[in-house]
Design an enzyme around this catalytic site. Structure first.
Site, PDB file in Angstrom:
ATOM      1  N   GLU A   1      -5.293  -5.076  10.552  1.00 32.74           N
ATOM      2  CA  GLU A   1      -4.379  -4.045  11.169  1.00 32.74           C
ATOM      3  C   GLU A   1      -5.311  -3.137  12.571  1.00 32.74           C
ATOM      4  O   GLU A   1      -5.025  -2.335  12.876  1.00 32.74           O
ATOM      5  CB  GLU A   1      -4.495  -2.992   9.620  1.00 32.74           C
ATOM      6  CG  GLU A   1      -3.728  -3.788   7.997  1.00 32.74           C
ATOM      7  CD  GLU A   1      -3.620  -2.756   7.575  1.00 32.74           C
ATOM      8  OE1 GLU A   1      -2.192  -2.971   6.629  1.00 32.74           O
ATOM      9  OE2 GLU A   1      -4.317  -1.575   6.820  1.00 32.74           O
TER      10      GLU A   1
ATOM     11  N   HIS B   1      -9.908   1.436   4.687  1.00 32.22           N
ATOM     12  CA  HIS B   1      -8.124   1.569   5.241  1.00 32.22           C
ATOM     13  C   HIS B   1      -8.407   2.044   6.885  1.00 32.22           C
ATOM     14  O   HIS B   1      -9.073   2.957   6.592  1.00 32.22           O
ATOM     15  CB  HIS B   1      -6.252   1.799   4.953  1.00 32.22           C
ATOM     16  CG  HIS B   1      -5.253   1.720   5.277  1.00 32.22           C
ATOM     17  ND1 HIS B   1      -5.396   2.787   6.462  1.00 32.22           N
ATOM     18  CD2 HIS B   1      -4.480   0.752   5.413  1.00 32.22           C
ATOM     19  CE1 HIS B   1      -4.770   2.738   6.439  1.00 32.22           C
ATOM     20  NE2 HIS B   1      -4.215   1.821   5.855  1.00 32.22           N
TER      21      HIS B   1
ATOM     22  N   SER C   1       3.281  -2.567   9.995  1.00 30.50           N
ATOM     23  CA  SER C   1       4.643  -2.106  10.665  1.00 30.50           C
ATOM     24  C   SER C   1       5.404  -3.848   9.807  1.00 30.50           C
ATOM     25  O   SER C   1       6.645  -3.531  10.597  1.00 30.50           O
ATOM     26  CB  SER C   1       5.730  -1.709  11.686  1.00 30.50           C
ATOM     27  OG  SER C   1       4.706  -0.112  12.238  1.00 30.50           O
TER      28      SER C   1
ATOM     29  N   GLY D   1       3.099  -1.167   3.932  1.00 23.81           N
ATOM     30  CA  GLY D   1       3.105  -0.064   3.775  1.00 23.81           C
ATOM     31  C   GLY D   1       4.212   0.231   3.542  1.00 23.81           C
ATOM     32  O   GLY D   1       4.702  -0.387   2.543  1.00 23.81           O
TER      33      GLY D   1
ATOM     34  N   LYS E   1       0.169   4.200  -0.662  1.00 24.48           N
ATOM     35  CA  LYS E   1      -0.163   5.591   0.404  1.00 24.48           C
ATOM     36  C   LYS E   1      -0.666   6.980  -0.057  1.00 24.48           C
ATOM     37  O   LYS E   1       0.004   6.207  -1.773  1.00 24.48           O
ATOM     38  CB  LYS E   1      -0.080   5.929   1.793  1.00 24.48           C
ATOM     39  CG  LYS E   1      -0.409   4.832   1.945  1.00 24.48           C
ATOM     40  CD  LYS E   1      -0.135   5.240   3.818  1.00 24.48           C
ATOM     41  CE  LYS E   1       0.078   3.455   4.959  1.00 24.48           C
ATOM     42  NZ  LYS E   1      -0.175   3.569   5.932  1.00 24.48           N
TER      43      LYS E   1
ATOM     44  N   GLU F   1      -7.286   4.353   7.902  1.00 29.20           N
ATOM     45  CA  GLU F   1      -6.552   6.302   7.385  1.00 29.20           C
ATOM     46  C   GLU F   1      -8.086   6.940   7.055  1.00 29.20           C
ATOM     47  O   GLU F   1      -8.240   7.747   7.146  1.00 29.20           O
ATOM     48  CB  GLU F   1      -5.374   7.068   6.765  1.00 29.20           C
ATOM     49  CG  GLU F   1      -3.931   5.732   7.360  1.00 29.20           C
ATOM     50  CD  GLU F   1      -2.853   5.457   6.586  1.00 29.20           C
ATOM     51  OE1 GLU F   1      -3.142   5.789   5.189  1.00 29.20           O
ATOM     52  OE2 GLU F   1      -2.089   5.394   7.607  1.00 29.20           O
TER      53      GLU F   1
ATOM     54  N   GLY G   1       2.329   2.585  11.003  1.00 26.74           N
ATOM     55  CA  GLY G   1       3.232   3.071  10.421  1.00 26.74           C
ATOM     56  C   GLY G   1       4.440   3.553  11.770  1.00 26.74           C
ATOM     57  O   GLY G   1       4.828   4.582  12.023  1.00 26.74           O
TER      58      GLY G   1
ATOM     59  N   ASN H   1       0.871  -1.222  -0.026  1.00 25.77           N
ATOM     60  CA  ASN H   1      -0.235   0.167  -0.521  1.00 25.77           C
ATOM     61  C   ASN H   1       1.024   1.652   0.419  1.00 25.77           C
ATOM     62  O   ASN H   1       1.819   1.443   1.135  1.00 25.77           O
ATOM     63  CB  ASN H   1      -0.451  -0.280   1.252  1.00 25.77           C
ATOM     64  CG  ASN H   1      -1.377   1.540   1.701  1.00 25.77           C
ATOM     65  OD1 ASN H   1      -1.691   1.636   0.332  1.00 25.77           O
ATOM     66  ND2 ASN H   1      -2.111   1.797   2.493  1.00 25.77           N
TER      67      ASN H   1
HETATM   68  P1  PGA Z   1       2.475   0.088   7.505  1.00 27.58           P
HETATM   69  O1  PGA Z   1       1.504   0.449   6.960  1.00 27.58           O
HETATM   70  O2  PGA Z   1       3.472  -1.387   7.024  1.00 27.58           O
HETATM   71  O3  PGA Z   1       3.769   1.220   7.096  1.00 27.58           O
HETATM   72  O4  PGA Z   1       2.833  -0.062   9.146  1.00 27.58           O
HETATM   73  C1  PGA Z   1       0.452  -0.384   6.793  1.00 27.58           C
HETATM   74  C2  PGA Z   1      -0.615  -0.071   6.423  1.00 27.58           C
HETATM   75  O5  PGA Z   1      -1.453   0.490   7.577  1.00 27.58           O
HETATM   76  O6  PGA Z   1      -1.900  -0.673   5.021  1.00 27.58           O
END
Ligand code: PGA
Length: 249
Positions: free
Chosen positions: A166, A96, A211, A232, A13, A98, A172, A11
Site C-alpha cells: 500500500e 497498516h 484508492s 479502505g 478503519k 496509519e 485515501g 478495511n
Molecule cells: P483506501 O484505503 O482504499 O481508502 O485508499 C486503503 C487502506 O488504507 O487499506
C-alpha cells in the site's frame, strides 16, 4: 502449484456504527455468488465485530484491523489476536501505514503482531509501502524490501501469510500508481520472498491497496503478480465492495 485464490479485504478503519450493519449484511448476501472465485473479508472496528460476524455470514470472513502481540494483560484499549479468534475472525491487519505513522509501530512491533496472529490461528495481512517522499527520492524498492525483511515472520512465509503493498501516498487520496509501478514492486517483493522461502513464497497472497475503486479494480488486479486488494473507503459501501470483488474474481 497454481496461483493462490485472490483475496479482497475491506478495511473499515474507524468508521461504522450499528447503523452500518445493513451494509455488512448486504456484503454477506452478495458474497455467496463470489466466494467460489475470490475470498472475501471485512475488517470492521472492534466495536462491531460480534454483530459483523453474524451479518457477514459464512461467505465473507471477519478480520481485525490490528492486534496486540500479547495474549492478554494490562494493555488498556488493546485487543489481542486470541480475542479476534474468539470472535470468529480469520484475518487481522498488522502494520497498516496509519498505525506505523500515528502509533509509532516499528517493523519489529509489526512482526511481533504478525507472529501473535499466527499463534492465535489467524492469517496476518502485513502492510508495507513507501511514502511519496521516499518514492520521489527513488527509494521505493529499498523501503519496501526493508519492511518485508523486518516485518514478516520469515520462517512462516507461505499460504498463511498475506502481504499488502500500500503506497502511503495512494491511501485515501484517489491517486493510484500505474500498473507498471504496482507490477514493479510486486515483482520485487515476490523475488525477495522466494529468496527467503523458496517455492512457499508463491503461496503468499500479495494484495494491492490504496484508492482501489470499482472503476480501477480490474486494471490494478491485472497489473501482474497481484493476488487481491485491500480496500479502505470503497469497502464501506456494499455495492462498491462487491463490484471490486467481482472485478477481482
Ligand atoms: P483506501 O484505503 O482504499 O481508502 O485508499 C486503503 C487502506 O488504507 O487499506
Amino acid at each position: 502449484m497454481g496461483s493462490p485464490k485472490k483475496l479482497v479485504a475491506g478495511n473499515w478503519k474507524m468508521n461504522g456504527t450499528k447503523a452500518s450493519l445493513v451494509e455488512l449484511r448486504a456484503i454477506g448476501a452478495g458474497a455467496g455468488s463470489l466466494s467460489s472465485m475470490v475470498d472475501l473479508a471485512v475488517c470492521p472496528p472492534a466495536t462491531l465485530a460480534t454483530a459483523a460476524a453474524e451479518a457477514l455470514g459464512l461467505d465473507c470472513a471477519l478480520g481485525g484491523q490490528d492486534c496486540h502481540w500479547e495474549i492478554s494483560g494490562a494493555f488498556t484499549g488493546d485487543v489481542s489476536a486470541e480475542m479476534w479468534a474468539d470472535l470468529g475472525a480469520a484475518f487481522v491487519i498488522v502494520g497498516h501505514s496509519e498505525r506505523r505513522a500515528m502509533h509509532g509501530e516499528t517493523d519489529a512491533i509489526v512482526k511481533a503482531k504478525a507472529n501473535a496472529a499466527l499463534r492465535a490461528g489467524l492469517t496476518p495481512i502485513v502492510c508495507v509501502g513507501e511514502t511519496l517522499e521516499q518514492r520521489d527520492a527513488g527509494r521505493t524498492l529499498a523501503i519496501v524490501s526493508g519492511q518485508v525483511a523486518n516485518s514478516l515472520p520469515g520462517d512462516r512465509i507461505g499460504p498463511r501469510v498475506v502481504l499488502a503493498y500500500e503506497p502511503v501516498w495512494a491511501i485515501g487520496t484517489g491517486r493510484t500508481p500505474t500498473t507498471e509501478q504496482v507490477a514493479e514492486v510486486h515483482r520485487a517483493i515476490r523475488s525477495q520472498l522466494r529468496d527467503l522461502a523458496g517455492q512457499a513464497a508463491d503461496q503468499v497472497r500479495l494484495l494491492y491497496g490504496g484508492s482501489v475503486k470499482p472503476a480501477n479494480a480490474k486494471e490494478l488486479m491485472h497489473a501482474g503478480d497481484v493476488d487481491g486488494a485491500l480496500v479502505g473507503g470503497a469497502s464501506l459501501k456494499a455495492a462498491d465492495f462487491l463490484a471490486i470483488a467481482t472485478a477481482c474474481a
